[in-house]
Design an enzyme around this catalytic site. Sequence first.
Site, short mmCIF file in Angstrom:
data_model
loop_
_atom_site.label_atom_id
_atom_site.label_comp_id
_atom_site.label_asym_id
_atom_site.label_seq_id
_atom_site.Cartn_x
_atom_site.Cartn_y
_atom_site.Cartn_z
N HIS A 167 15.95 21.02 63.63
CA HIS A 167 17.11 20.23 64.04
C HIS A 167 17.10 18.86 63.38
CE1 HIS A 167 14.31 18.92 67.37
NE2 HIS A 167 14.89 17.76 67.14
N ASP A 224 12.10 26.14 65.36
CA ASP A 224 12.44 24.72 65.20
C ASP A 224 11.51 24.02 64.21
OD1 ASP A 224 13.73 22.37 65.54
OD2 ASP A 224 13.07 22.00 67.59
N SER A 275 10.76 11.17 68.13
CA SER A 275 9.46 11.79 67.89
C SER A 275 9.57 13.23 67.43
CB SER A 275 8.58 11.71 69.14
OG SER A 275 9.21 12.38 70.22
#
Length: 1028
Positions: free
Chosen positions: A120, A151, A233
Amino acid sequence: MDMSGESSIKRRRSSIAASAERPAKHLRPENSTLTPGDATPANGTVYAVEDEGDAGRMMPIGPAQADSPEWQATIENVVKSVVSIHFCQTCSFDTDMSMSSQATGFVVDAERGYILTNRHVVCAGPFWGYCIFDNHEECDVRPVYRDPVHDFGILKFDPKAIRYLELTELKLRPEAARVGSEIRVVGNDAGEKLSILSGVISRLDRNAPEYGDGYCDFNTNYIQAAAAASGGSSGSPVVNIDGHAIALQAGGRADGAATDYFLPLDRPLRALQCIQRGEPVTRGTIQTQWILKPFDECRRLGLTPDWEAAVRKAAPQETSMLVAEIILPEGPADGKLEEGDVLLQVNGELLTQFIRLDDILDSSVGKPVRLLVQRGGQNVEVECEVGDLHAITPDRFVTVAGGTFHNLSYQQARLYAIATRGVYICEAAGSFKLENTLSGWIIDSVDKRPTRNLDEFIEVMRAIPDRSRVVVSYRHIRDLHTRGTGIVYIDRHWHPKMRMAVRNDGTGLWDFSDLADPVPAAAPVPRKADFIHLDGVSQAAVSDIVRSFVRVSCTMPLKLDGYPQAKKTGYGLVVDAEKGLVVVSRAIVPYDLCDINITVADSIIVTAQVVFLHPLQNYTVIQYDPSLVQAPVQSAKLSTEYIKQGQETIFVGFNQNFRIVVAKTTVTDITTVSIPANASAPRYRAINLDAVTVDTGLSGQCTNGVLIGEDGVVQALWLNYLGERTPSSHKDVEYHLGFATPALLPVTTKIQQGIIPKLRILNMESYVVQMSQARIMGVSEQWIQKVAQANPARHQLFMVRKVDCPPPQYSSTADALEEGDIILTLDGKLITRVSELDTMYDKEVLDVLIVRNGEELHLKVPTIPTEDLETDRAVVFCGAVLQKPHHAVRQQISKLHSEVYVSARSRGSPAYQYGLSPTNFITAVNGVPTPNLDSFVREVSKIPDNTYFRLRAVTFDNVPWVVTMKKNDHYFPMSEYIKDPSQPLGWLTVSHDRDRHKDGITPDQANLNPDAMDEAFEQVSDVEPDVE
C-alpha cells in the site's frame, strides 16, 4: 467499527501535512467569519463538502526503554539501511484514492538498489516518489514489484546516487520470528523520519487484519506484537537482536491498544530472489480466500477425530487449520469448493499453513492441483486449475470524459465475493460522477451496449459523439442488488482524449497512449414540449410563471476562483424568451470556464453560454438558442417598484427534489447584508445588497424561485448565496434570500438591447451604520435630519468596511476611500439605500462626500472596471492551479504580493507533496521574480523534468516562505487555459510541454480532475483514512 472482532484496524501511512519539520505558516487558517454579525444573513443552510479523508485517532506513543549495549549496536547498523519514503499515487486506482504520504522501507539489496516496503506504499496505481537515507541523502525510487495480494512491494533506487553513505542491507530471516522474541520496529513513525519502538512477539498465527473497504491482505498469517507504532511506520523492518529483518510492519489497532501486525517475510524473500535472478515472480490462485480457524471451530465444521489426530501428530505445534472463507464466482474453485470446507491436503501433502499453500500455487500456474477437504465430516477431493494472479490484477486504466476506468480487481472481487469481471470506475468524475459518489461503481452497459470488460467499454466509448446523452446501467460494489440507470452527458471537448495507461515495471512509470479522437457532436435539432399545469393552485399568476423557469446545470472542468464544487444545478428565470436570456444565481454559474445546459419544461435540453457575471450581486445572465426550443416559454415580467416590508406576496420556489412549491406569504424584512467571507480561501460572495426575507418555512427549503404579485409580476428573485465554510465541520453554508427585481433592470435591459454592460465599481465593501453610531463618528445633525427625510423606512448610512486591493494600474491615487469612512453622497446624491450605490456603474470618477475622523471631505474617487476582475487565464503547473488573484482575493487582502495566485491543487501532485497550498502567492522561481503569469511560465519552462527548483511564496497573511519542489512532466505536464471568444468553447487550451512528448500533451492529460482538487487547505489528513 467492529469487524469480526478485529476492531479499529489501521494502516501505517502518514500524512505529509502535519510535518513537524516546518510550521504550517504557509497554510491559510480556518478561524472565524470575517463579516460583522449585524450584516450576516440569519438563514444559512449548511451543506456537506466532500472531505478527502479522516486521520482518525492516534494513540500517544511512548519511548522505548533504555536498550542494552547489544541492542544499541544492532540499531546503529540497522538505521543505515532504513529509508523514509515520500510518495504520491498520482491518480485514483483500484482501492486507493490519489494521495501524497510518507512511509518507511529498508534496503534488502545494496548492490542492485532494492528496497522492501508495503504494497500500500508502492501503490497499485501510478507511483512517484523518493527516499531519504539516515544521513539525509535523497534518491528517486521506482516500483519494480507490488504483490497482487500480500502487503509488500519492492522499490528500486540507483546505488550510485548515494555518495556519502556506505550502503548496507538487511538480511531477511523469516524463520527467526518466534513467540516471545524481543523486537524493534525501526522506521518513520508518525512522520518523524526515525523512531525506534520496542515490542515482544505474542502470536505468529493471526489472520490478516481487515482494513475495511480499501486494500486488505489475505491468505497469509500475520505476526502480532505490542509495539504501538502509528502512521508513517508502514514498511518498517521488524528486527531481532541479531540485526536481521524477521517481519515487515503493516498495520495495527487504533482503539488505544498497543497492538501491531507484521507481515511474515517468507513470500517477500521469495519475490526478492526471483527479481535478483531476473525471473518473473509467478503468483497462482484458485480465487479462494482461506482463513485460519482453531481446532474447536474446525470440529464444529465437521473435522473428524481421525483427521484431527493425524494433523496434530504431523504438526504438534499447530492449533488451527485452513478453512475456505470466500470462493469467488466463476473462479477455478467455483462449484468445487464451498465456504466452510476444511483443507486437509494439496496434491497429497498434508497442509495447515498459508506459506506452503502459497508455495504450491505459485509454482503451479496454469496447472491443476488436487485438494482434499472435509465438508460436514465427509472427505471431498477436487481438482482446480491454478490461475495467474497477475492476470486478474489490473495493470492498465483508461481515462475518458473525465472518468477513470479499469477492470474489476481481485482485491475488490474478494472483498465483496463477486466474480472478477466488469468495468470499475476508480475515479467517478466528469461525465461519470454517478450519484455524487467518487468511486465504487461497476458499469454494466453504456448506450444500451454491454461493457463486460475494459476492452468492450473502450469500443463502446469510441463511437459516442461529443455532447451526447447516453443511458448508463451501473451498480455500486457495496450494493450489487440495486441496479441504477442514469443518463450521462459525454464530455469530449474539455476532456478530448481517450487515453490508455499501462504499467511498465521496467521503468516504474505508466505509459500513456491515445486510443481515439472524439467524435464530433451532432448538430442540435429543435424539439417540442409543454409545461406542466399546477392542479389545485388558485392563483393564475403561478400557472403562468411556471413557463418562465428553466433548470440550469453547470459543470466546471477546472476549479477556479476558490469555488468548491465541480457541478451545480438550480433554476433560472427567463427574462427574454425571444433572445433566450436567463438570470441565475452566481452560486450556480460562478465563472464562464464551464459547460451550461438548461432544461426547458423538464423535456428539452439545450446548451447555454455566459453573457454577464455581476461582480457584487450574485447573479449571472446566460443565453440559450431559442430556435431550438419549441415550447411556450414566457418572459417573466419584472417589477420596476421595490418590494416593501409587510407586503403580501406569493412565494414560488423549487425544493430539493426540483418540485415546484407555492405559498402565500408576507415580506418580513428587507435588510442590507453582506455574505460572510470564507476564511480558509476567498471565493465569490455577494456584498452590498438588500436581502428580502419572507414568512414561510418553504423559503429555507428552496434554493431558487421568485416572489410574485397577484398580477404575475416578479417582485424579487429567490436565490442561493454561497457563504463561508465552517471550521469545525468543513461544510459550506448556503444562504437563501430574495433579491428585488428593480436592481436587475439596468443590466437586463442593456443585454436585451444587445449591449453587454461594462460596469465600474468602487473598490470597497460597505455596511450599514445607524444614526446613533453615525453621530458618534462625526456625522452632523444636519445630515442626520437629511437621512431621516430621504429614507423614512430605514435611517442609515454606509460605512466603508474594507477597501479592496485594486488592480496595479489603479493602486496609486491621492483620493481614495479608507476603512471607516462614512459615505454621505455620491455625485451629490445622498446615499441611504444600497440601490443608490448603483450610480457608480457608469462613472469613471465619482465625487464622493465622506466623513473621516469626524471631518467632512470631498474626494474624486476613480472606479474600477469589472472586466479586469474576472478570471481570463489559468495555468496548471505541477498539479497547482495558478491564476491572477480574483475579485474575492482582492476584497479580503490589503496587498497583492504577485499576480501568481494558487487557486487549487490536485491530490497526489508535486504541489500537494511539497506543500504548495491554495491562497499562496508565488513571487519568484529559482530567485527570478515572477510578478505575473507570463514571467512565471517563462521561468518554469526552463526547468528540466524531474529536477528540483525553488519557489518563493507568500501566504495570504503576508508570511514569506520558500518551497522546494521537483517537476514532474510525465504525470503533471504544464497546461494553460486562456479566455478567447473566438474559440468554440470560449477558451483556448495550450500545452507548454508538447515538444517533450511525441504525441503531444493537452490539458486533458494533466490530471485535471476538479473532484480531486482542493481549493482550500483542510485541517484533515490528506490521505485516505487510516482508520476504518
